[in-house]
Enzyme design. Structure first.
Site, PDB file in Angstrom:
ATOM      1  N   GLU A 189       0.847  -1.229  -0.177  1.00  0.00           N
ATOM      2  CA  GLU A 189       0.075   0.030   0.033  1.00  0.00           C
ATOM      3  C   GLU A 189       0.833   1.313  -0.044  1.00  0.00           C
ATOM      4  O   GLU A 189       1.824   1.279   0.951  1.00  0.00           O
ATOM      5  CB  GLU A 189      -1.003   0.021   1.334  1.00  0.00           C
ATOM      6  CG  GLU A 189      -1.928   1.118   1.184  1.00  0.00           C
ATOM      7  CD  GLU A 189      -2.689   1.214   2.350  1.00  0.00           C
ATOM      8  OE1 GLU A 189      -2.730   0.275   3.409  1.00  0.00           O
ATOM      9  OE2 GLU A 189      -3.392   1.984   2.646  1.00  0.00           O
ATOM     10  N   ARG A 195       5.217 -12.643   9.805  1.00  0.00           N
ATOM     11  CA  ARG A 195       5.634 -11.448   9.587  1.00  0.00           C
ATOM     12  C   ARG A 195       7.240 -11.441  10.230  1.00  0.00           C
ATOM     13  O   ARG A 195       7.282 -11.928  11.270  1.00  0.00           O
ATOM     14  CB  ARG A 195       5.002 -10.366   9.691  1.00  0.00           C
ATOM     15  CG  ARG A 195       4.170 -10.321  10.988  1.00  0.00           C
ATOM     16  CD  ARG A 195       3.181  -9.105  11.056  1.00  0.00           C
ATOM     17  NE  ARG A 195       3.791  -7.777  10.436  1.00  0.00           N
ATOM     18  CZ  ARG A 195       3.060  -6.918   9.556  1.00  0.00           C
ATOM     19  NH1 ARG A 195       2.063  -7.433   9.005  1.00  0.00           N
ATOM     20  NH2 ARG A 195       3.501  -5.944   9.246  1.00  0.00           N
ATOM     21  N   LYS A 220       4.359   0.774   9.081  1.00  0.00           N
ATOM     22  CA  LYS A 220       4.486   2.187   8.390  1.00  0.00           C
ATOM     23  C   LYS A 220       3.825   3.126   8.958  1.00  0.00           C
ATOM     24  O   LYS A 220       4.219   4.116   9.127  1.00  0.00           O
ATOM     25  CB  LYS A 220       3.966   1.911   6.795  1.00  0.00           C
ATOM     26  CG  LYS A 220       4.900   1.223   5.714  1.00  0.00           C
ATOM     27  CD  LYS A 220       4.199   1.317   4.308  1.00  0.00           C
ATOM     28  CE  LYS A 220       3.605  -0.020   3.965  1.00  0.00           C
ATOM     29  NZ  LYS A 220       2.182  -0.094   3.414  1.00  0.00           N
TER      30      LYS A 220
HETATM   31  P1  ATP Z   1       2.685  -2.039   7.513  1.00  0.00           P
HETATM   32  O1  ATP Z   1       2.192  -2.379   8.742  1.00  0.00           O
HETATM   33  O2  ATP Z   1       4.244  -1.874   7.556  1.00  0.00           O
HETATM   34  O3  ATP Z   1       2.029  -0.844   6.917  1.00  0.00           O
HETATM   35  P2  ATP Z   1       1.141  -3.652   5.790  1.00  0.00           P
HETATM   36  O4  ATP Z   1       1.282  -5.179   5.571  1.00  0.00           O
HETATM   37  O5  ATP Z   1       0.208  -2.876   5.946  1.00  0.00           O
HETATM   38  O6  ATP Z   1       2.576  -3.353   6.649  1.00  0.00           O
HETATM   39  P3  ATP Z   1       1.723  -3.589   2.727  1.00  0.00           P
HETATM   40  O7  ATP Z   1       2.194  -2.409   2.050  1.00  0.00           O
HETATM   41  O8  ATP Z   1       0.127  -3.604   2.824  1.00  0.00           O
HETATM   42  O9  ATP Z   1       1.937  -3.224   4.543  1.00  0.00           O
HETATM   43  O10 ATP Z   1       2.298  -4.922   2.530  1.00  0.00           O
HETATM   44  C1  ATP Z   1       2.787  -5.362   1.435  1.00  0.00           C
HETATM   45  C2  ATP Z   1       3.151  -6.628   1.736  1.00  0.00           C
HETATM   46  O11 ATP Z   1       4.427  -6.793   2.496  1.00  0.00           O
HETATM   47  C3  ATP Z   1       2.152  -7.543   2.082  1.00  0.00           C
HETATM   48  O12 ATP Z   1       1.976  -8.880   1.534  1.00  0.00           O
HETATM   49  C4  ATP Z   1       2.599  -7.658   3.539  1.00  0.00           C
HETATM   50  O13 ATP Z   1       1.941  -8.911   4.078  1.00  0.00           O
HETATM   51  C5  ATP Z   1       3.939  -7.680   3.516  1.00  0.00           C
HETATM   52  N1  ATP Z   1       4.629  -7.217   5.054  1.00  0.00           N
HETATM   53  C6  ATP Z   1       4.456  -6.237   5.366  1.00  0.00           C
HETATM   54  N2  ATP Z   1       5.010  -6.183   6.795  1.00  0.00           N
HETATM   55  C7  ATP Z   1       5.685  -7.342   6.792  1.00  0.00           C
HETATM   56  C8  ATP Z   1       6.519  -8.138   7.676  1.00  0.00           C
HETATM   57  N3  ATP Z   1       6.841  -7.553   8.876  1.00  0.00           N
HETATM   58  N4  ATP Z   1       7.131  -9.223   7.357  1.00  0.00           N
HETATM   59  C9  ATP Z   1       6.839  -9.871   6.125  1.00  0.00           C
HETATM   60  N5  ATP Z   1       6.155  -9.345   5.386  1.00  0.00           N
HETATM   61  C10 ATP Z   1       5.487  -8.138   5.525  1.00  0.00           C
HETATM   62 MG    MG Z   2      -1.425  -2.091   5.519  1.00  0.00          MG
END
Ligand code: ATP
Ligand code: MG
Length: 556
Positions: free
Chosen positions: A37, A266, A276
């Site tokens: 995102e 994760r 983020k």
């Molecule tokens: P954040 O909480 O940092 O915003 P998110 O999962 O909301 O993380 P996205 O931009 O939606 O962030 O993530 C893109 C991809 O990265 C998704 O498939 C997510 O599952 C993966 N991802 C995000 N954080 C991690 C992590 N700590 N370990 C492994 N994969 C991750």
């Molecule tokens: Mg997210």
């Protein structure tokens, strides 16, 4: 796909599933995607997902798409869209074809929502937020059906169209899937699939005032792109029911070989925040200097700090992919970069806390040139020229008036070797009013360049130095953990756990050749650690070096 050399092909439960699917003929090729995102910079957790998705595509001669999951216009920004592309490329990966956006599919998504309404599987609900929460029930109690659940298909179609045309206010109503208000999975209790937002979108402008929800968008985007294995983190495990429900009820996608979702745990790293939203708080509260601050666990921060793409890929390989919750020790990431740099980084000398050394018996006012190896074990890396002369700088911590035999550096009345140069002896010293040593007066043995003293004197200690007249002033930024606790996310406010000494700035000197140090290119500053020139603030006029990692594991 770009080629990533010399890396062993990993094995994990997801690759086992893919092997099975290829063997059984369910799929003939592999298609993955990385779906960030665009609401912040990518962090090391995303690197895990990138290495998994792009790595699988590479190893199976498949394809991996980069898709921006952009259904929350208020939180998203085009700058993030750009930084994310840079980071993926920098890590050594390239996506298949054009960049995708979930917003590319807004027309189709709207059509599929209409299909669900037409099938009696979605309805426009006018409960307000609080009523919706009440009706949803709890983990222990089933929910209640919304009074709007049995509106006719015709009326729902008309209401949804009115939503699209902007005839309702934000929050006045929403489109919900008609599933099961008694489901043990909360996400199946008639989830909202479209909501009203009068927001400008970075891709679609003002075309839409209704935006699809993540759960509805993600599965359909995957299906449109013929993704075979949709890999995400464990918090989406329950949502898999909804992922399957949506696709099972749309005519275009209800096929046995359609996309399936698989979850892995994760990455959590000690002393690090990995969200983020929370990283954004650090930036907006000025607790760090931007998303690419070298203390940040972002890809851009790690890069600026001196981490290499190979070291981050190696880290992702070492931590593996499982379903187990985990908290990885900080030392694991450090070890990956330290091992690489120990092998490859050219050596140089820099003095971080300089004091003067005057060699009283040095015969000339002009310095001489001596040669030093770029790497002690790699003659093929060549040599560099160092100036040596009457006045030098050494580190304040390398001189003592008196010390026991464990202090293998310069002590008054004793000898020490200057790295790559001669043996010197401290004869006397001067200090300032506070007692800080300012100058050490020494003599040198001019028979000791590259050899031991001829009379058999043993000189055990070696210290580093920089010749004074050619020395370049340099700023050294020494980074420590950003947080004082291993799990900062467990605290309510960041202030409680922020390390006020996470950045220490020292003004020192560097050997003359370092004036040409390229940004992000690592050096081992002998006896200090691995450093690289800062990619924003360093210039020939004002050298700035970031500490990447110290020579030894500080976590141990
Ligand atoms: P954040 O909480 O940092 O915003 P998110 O999962 O909301 O993380 P996205 O931009 O939606 O962030 O993530 C893109 C991809 O990265 C998704 O498939 C997510 O599952 C993966 N991802 C995000 N954080 C991690 C992590 N700590 N370990 C492994 N994969 C991750
Ligand atoms: Mg997210």
């Amino acid at each position: 796909m770009s080629q990533v050399d010399n890396e062993v092909r990993p094995s994990n439960f997801i690759r086992n599933i893919i092997d099975e699917d290829l063997k059984s003929g369910k799929h003939t090729s592999v298609q993955t995607r990385f779906p960030p995102e665009p609401n912040g910079f990518l962090h090391i957790g995303h690197a895990k997902s990138i290495c998994l998705n792009f790595g699988i595509a590479q190893d199976y001669q498949g394809q991996c798409n980069l898709r921006f999951d952009d259904t929350n216009p208020e939180k998203e920004d085009i700058d993030y869209v750009h930084s994310i592309q840079d980071d993926v490329r920098w890590l050594g990966f390239d996506w298949s074809g054009e960049i995708r956006y979930s917003s590319n599919y807004f027309d189709q998504l709207h059509q599929y929502a209409v299909e669900l309404i037409t099938k009696g599987l979605a309805y426009v609900c006018f409960l307000n937020a609080e009523e919706t929460r009440e009706y949803r029930g709890t983990l222990k109690e089933p929910g209640k059906n919304s009074p709007y659940r049995d509106t006719s298909v015709e009326e729902n179609l008309a209401l949804f169209e009115k939503m699209r045309l902007g005839e309702f206010k934000e929050g006045e109503c929403a489109l919900r899937a008609k599933i099961d208000m008694a489901s043990p999975f909360m996400c199946m209790r008639d989830p909202v699939i479209y909501r009203i937002r009068f927001a400008h979108h970075h891709q679609t402008g003002d075309k839409w005032c209704i935006y699809p929800m993540y759960d509805f968008t993600h599965c359909i985007s995957d299906a449109i792109e013929n993704i075979t294995h949709s890999l995400c983190t464990l918090e989406f495990q329950d949502n898999r029911r909804l992922y399957d429900w949506v696709l099972d009820h749309l005519d275009d996608f209800n096929q046995p070989n359609r996309t399936r979702q698989y979850e892995f745990s994760r990455l959590n790293l000690e002393y690090t925040l990995m969200s983020k939203r929370k990283l954004n708080d650090l930036v907006t509260n000025n607790l760090v200097n931007g998303w690419d601050d070298p203390r940040m666990p972002t890809i851009a921060g790690l890069r600026r700090r001196g981490y290499t793409p190979a070291s981050i890929r190696e880290f992702c390989q070492r931590i593996g992919v499982t379903k187990q919750e985990n908290l990885i020790e900080g030392g694991v990431l450090d070890a990956c970069i330290r091992e690489e740099l120990n092998e490859n980084a050219p050596r140089a000398m820099a003095v971080l806390r300089p004091i003067k050394v005057v060699i009283e018996n040095y015969p000339s006012a002009t310095p001489e040139t001596i040669n030093a190896p770029m790497h002690p074990n790699k003659p093929e890396m060549g040599t560099r020229e160092l100036a040596f002369g009457k006045e030098l700088f050494i580190d304040a911590e390398d001189f003592r008036e008196s010390a026991n035999k464990h202090f293998k550096r310069l002590v008054l009345g004793k000898e020490v070797r200057l790295r790559n140069a001669y043996v010197i002896k401290a004869e006397r010293f001067e200090h300032d009013d506070e007692g800080n040593v300012t100058t050490v007066y020494c003599t040198y043995d001019n028979e000791t360049l590259g050899k031991n003293p001829s009379d058999g004197r043993k000189v055990k200690g070696v210290i580093h130095w920089v010749e004074a007249s050619t020395a370049k002033p340099a700023e050294f930024r020494i980074y420590n953990r950003l947080f004082t606790d291993a799990t900062p996310a467990a605290f309510d406010t960041i202030d409680e756990v922020i390390n006020s000494e996470s950045l220490v700035v020292l003004q020192g000197v560097a050997e003359a050749g370092l004036v040409n140090a390229e940004a992000e290119k690592a050096y081992q500053f002998e006896r200090e650690g691995y450093f690289c020139a800062d990619n924003k603030d360093s210039s020939k006029e004002h050298l700035v070096f970031n500490l990447t990692v110290p020579l030894r594991d500080s976590f141990a």
